[in-house]
Design a protein around this motif. Structure first.
Motif, mmCIF file in Angstrom:
data_model
loop_
_atom_site.group_PDB
_atom_site.id
_atom_site.type_symbol
_atom_site.label_atom_id
_atom_site.label_comp_id
_atom_site.label_asym_id
_atom_site.label_seq_id
_atom_site.Cartn_x
_atom_site.Cartn_y
_atom_site.Cartn_z
ATOM 1 N N PHE A 40 14.430 -12.378 -0.309
ATOM 2 C CA PHE A 40 13.875 -13.363 -1.329
ATOM 3 C C PHE A 40 12.253 -13.474 -1.539
ATOM 4 C CE2 PHE A 40 14.001 -15.784 2.801
ATOM 5 C CZ PHE A 40 12.676 -16.582 2.704
ATOM 6 N N LEU A 41 11.906 -12.414 -0.507
ATOM 7 C CA LEU A 41 10.318 -12.472 -0.140
ATOM 8 C C LEU A 41 10.145 -11.033 0.201
ATOM 9 C CD1 LEU A 41 7.607 -13.874 -0.048
ATOM 10 C CD2 LEU A 41 8.226 -14.520 2.299
ATOM 11 N N VAL A 56 13.081 -15.280 -9.232
ATOM 12 C CA VAL A 56 12.651 -16.302 -10.278
ATOM 13 C C VAL A 56 13.613 -16.448 -11.166
ATOM 14 C CG1 VAL A 56 11.197 -14.854 -11.862
ATOM 15 C CG2 VAL A 56 10.691 -17.118 -11.634
ATOM 16 N N ALA A 57 13.875 -17.563 -11.630
ATOM 17 C CA ALA A 57 14.929 -18.151 -12.614
ATOM 18 C C ALA A 57 14.146 -17.437 -13.947
ATOM 19 C CB ALA A 57 15.208 -19.747 -12.670
ATOM 20 N N PRO A 58 15.108 -16.916 -14.724
ATOM 21 C CA PRO A 58 14.597 -16.646 -15.954
ATOM 22 C C PRO A 58 13.720 -17.595 -16.973
ATOM 23 C CG PRO A 58 16.852 -15.596 -15.762
ATOM 24 C CD PRO A 58 16.490 -16.667 -14.744
ATOM 25 N N GLN A 59 14.336 -18.759 -16.686
ATOM 26 C CA GLN A 59 13.437 -19.894 -17.586
ATOM 27 C C GLN A 59 12.266 -20.209 -17.225
ATOM 28 O OE1 GLN A 59 16.568 -20.412 -15.846
ATOM 29 N NE2 GLN A 59 16.698 -22.534 -15.082
ATOM 30 N N TRP A 60 11.919 -19.846 -15.662
ATOM 31 C CA TRP A 60 10.516 -19.830 -15.325
ATOM 32 C C TRP A 60 9.634 -18.720 -15.157
ATOM 33 C CZ3 TRP A 60 8.266 -24.376 -14.232
ATOM 34 C CH2 TRP A 60 9.468 -25.823 -14.191
ATOM 35 N N PRO A 92 -2.998 -21.524 -6.272
ATOM 36 C CA PRO A 92 -2.770 -22.377 -5.272
ATOM 37 C C PRO A 92 -1.835 -22.280 -4.546
ATOM 38 C CG PRO A 92 -3.320 -23.631 -7.655
ATOM 39 C CD PRO A 92 -2.956 -21.923 -7.615
ATOM 40 N N GLU A 93 -2.018 -22.715 -3.029
ATOM 41 C CA GLU A 93 -1.088 -22.238 -2.220
ATOM 42 C C GLU A 93 0.132 -23.081 -2.438
ATOM 43 O OE1 GLU A 93 -0.561 -23.292 2.678
ATOM 44 O OE2 GLU A 93 -2.643 -22.381 2.137
ATOM 45 N N LYS A 94 0.050 -24.404 -3.008
ATOM 46 C CA LYS A 94 1.311 -25.095 -3.347
ATOM 47 C C LYS A 94 2.219 -24.344 -4.268
ATOM 48 C CE LYS A 94 -0.750 -28.137 -7.000
ATOM 49 N NZ LYS A 94 0.024 -27.438 -7.790
ATOM 50 N N ASP A 95 1.592 -23.561 -5.217
ATOM 51 C CA ASP A 95 2.448 -22.987 -6.303
ATOM 52 C C ASP A 95 2.987 -21.702 -5.589
ATOM 53 O OD1 ASP A 95 2.199 -24.748 -8.081
ATOM 54 O OD2 ASP A 95 0.424 -23.943 -9.024
ATOM 55 N N ILE A 96 2.333 -20.884 -4.805
ATOM 56 C CA ILE A 96 2.800 -19.799 -3.956
ATOM 57 C C ILE A 96 3.906 -20.243 -3.244
ATOM 58 C CG2 ILE A 96 2.420 -18.033 -2.204
ATOM 59 C CD1 ILE A 96 -0.569 -18.282 -2.912
ATOM 60 N N LYS A 97 3.936 -21.365 -2.411
ATOM 61 C CA LYS A 97 4.935 -22.195 -1.658
ATOM 62 C C LYS A 97 6.261 -22.357 -2.558
ATOM 63 C CE LYS A 97 2.579 -23.416 2.475
ATOM 64 N NZ LYS A 97 2.016 -24.738 3.325
ATOM 65 N N ARG A 98 5.947 -22.922 -3.732
ATOM 66 C CA ARG A 98 6.965 -23.630 -4.605
ATOM 67 C C ARG A 98 7.627 -22.030 -5.099
ATOM 68 N NH1 ARG A 98 6.681 -26.779 -10.154
ATOM 69 N NH2 ARG A 98 8.733 -26.491 -10.817
ATOM 70 N N MET A 99 6.977 -21.013 -5.454
ATOM 71 C CA MET A 99 7.680 -19.875 -5.934
ATOM 72 C C MET A 99 8.643 -19.503 -4.583
ATOM 73 S SD MET A 99 5.005 -18.231 -8.564
ATOM 74 C CE MET A 99 3.557 -19.076 -8.212
ATOM 75 N N ILE A 100 7.966 -19.290 -3.687
ATOM 76 C CA ILE A 100 8.654 -18.704 -2.417
ATOM 77 C C ILE A 100 10.031 -19.490 -2.232
ATOM 78 C CG2 ILE A 100 8.878 -18.118 0.174
ATOM 79 C CD1 ILE A 100 5.587 -17.634 -0.308
ATOM 80 N N GLY A 101 9.830 -20.856 -2.175
ATOM 81 C CA GLY A 101 11.006 -21.791 -2.060
ATOM 82 C C GLY A 101 12.103 -21.542 -3.292
ATOM 83 N N SER A 103 12.636 -18.708 -4.580
ATOM 84 C CA SER A 103 13.247 -17.591 -4.554
ATOM 85 C C SER A 103 14.153 -17.598 -3.331
ATOM 86 C CB SER A 103 12.039 -16.629 -4.190
ATOM 87 O OG SER A 103 12.724 -15.280 -3.935
ATOM 88 N N TYR A 104 13.949 -18.402 -2.341
ATOM 89 C CA TYR A 104 14.846 -18.452 -1.457
ATOM 90 C C TYR A 104 16.088 -19.450 -1.919
ATOM 91 C CZ TYR A 104 17.171 -20.612 2.748
ATOM 92 O OH TYR A 104 18.182 -20.848 3.539
#
Length: 118
Positions: A40-41, A56-60, A92-101, A103-104
Motif C-alpha cells: 500500500f506504500l 487511491v480510490a478513483p473518485q479521489w 502538508p503532513e496531515k494530507d500525506i498521512k491521510r493518503m497513506i491511510g 491506501s492502507y
C-alpha cells in the motif's frame, strides 16, 4: 514528512504491516499488509526526490492531483488507481498521512470511511 525513514515508520503504524524490498534494486522499499501481502506504500528516489506511491480510490484520484502539483499519476503503476506523491515539502503532513491511510484501507480491505471490513 520528508524522509524515507519517516514515511516507512508511519506506514508501519498500521496493523499487521511489514517492510519489503522485493526487487534487485534497493531504491524501492515497500510497506505491505501481512495478511494478503499487498503493498500500500511504495517509496523510492527519482530525479533526486523522494517519492511515495499510494493506492487511491478513483473518485479521489483527480482531487489530490488538482490540489497539489506534487501529486501525479502513479509512476510505474496503474494511473487510475495509484498516485505518486513527490515529497518536496509542498504537501502538508496531515494530507500525506491521510493518503497513506486511505491506501492502507483500500489494500487491506477495510472501508475507508467506517474502518470496517467490506
Amino acid at each position: 514528512m520528508t524522509t524515507r525513514e519517516q514515511v516507512l515508520a508511519y506506514g508501519l503504524t498500521f496493523p499487521e504491516t511489514y517492510v519489503d524490498k522485493p526487487f534487485h534494486d534497493d531504491n524501492w522499499v515497500l510497506v505491505r499488509c501481512r495478511k494478503n501481502k499487498k503493498a500500500f506504500l511504495w517509496t523510492y528516489v527519482y530525479g533526486g526526490q523522494l517519492r511515495v506511491n499510494v493506492k487511491v480510490a478513483p473518485q479521489w484520484r483527480d482531487f489530490w492531483r488538482q490540489i497539489y502539483p506534487s501529486v501525479i499519476p502513479g509512476y510505474h503503476q496503474n494511473k487510475e488507481h495509484w498516485n505518486t506523491l513527490i515529497l518536496d515539502g509542498t504537501i502538508p503532513e496531515k494530507d500525506i498521512k491521510r493518503m497513506i491511510g486511505e491506501s492502507y484501507d483500500l489494500v487491506s480491505g477495510k472501508h475507508p470511511e467506517t474502518g470496517k471490513r467490506k
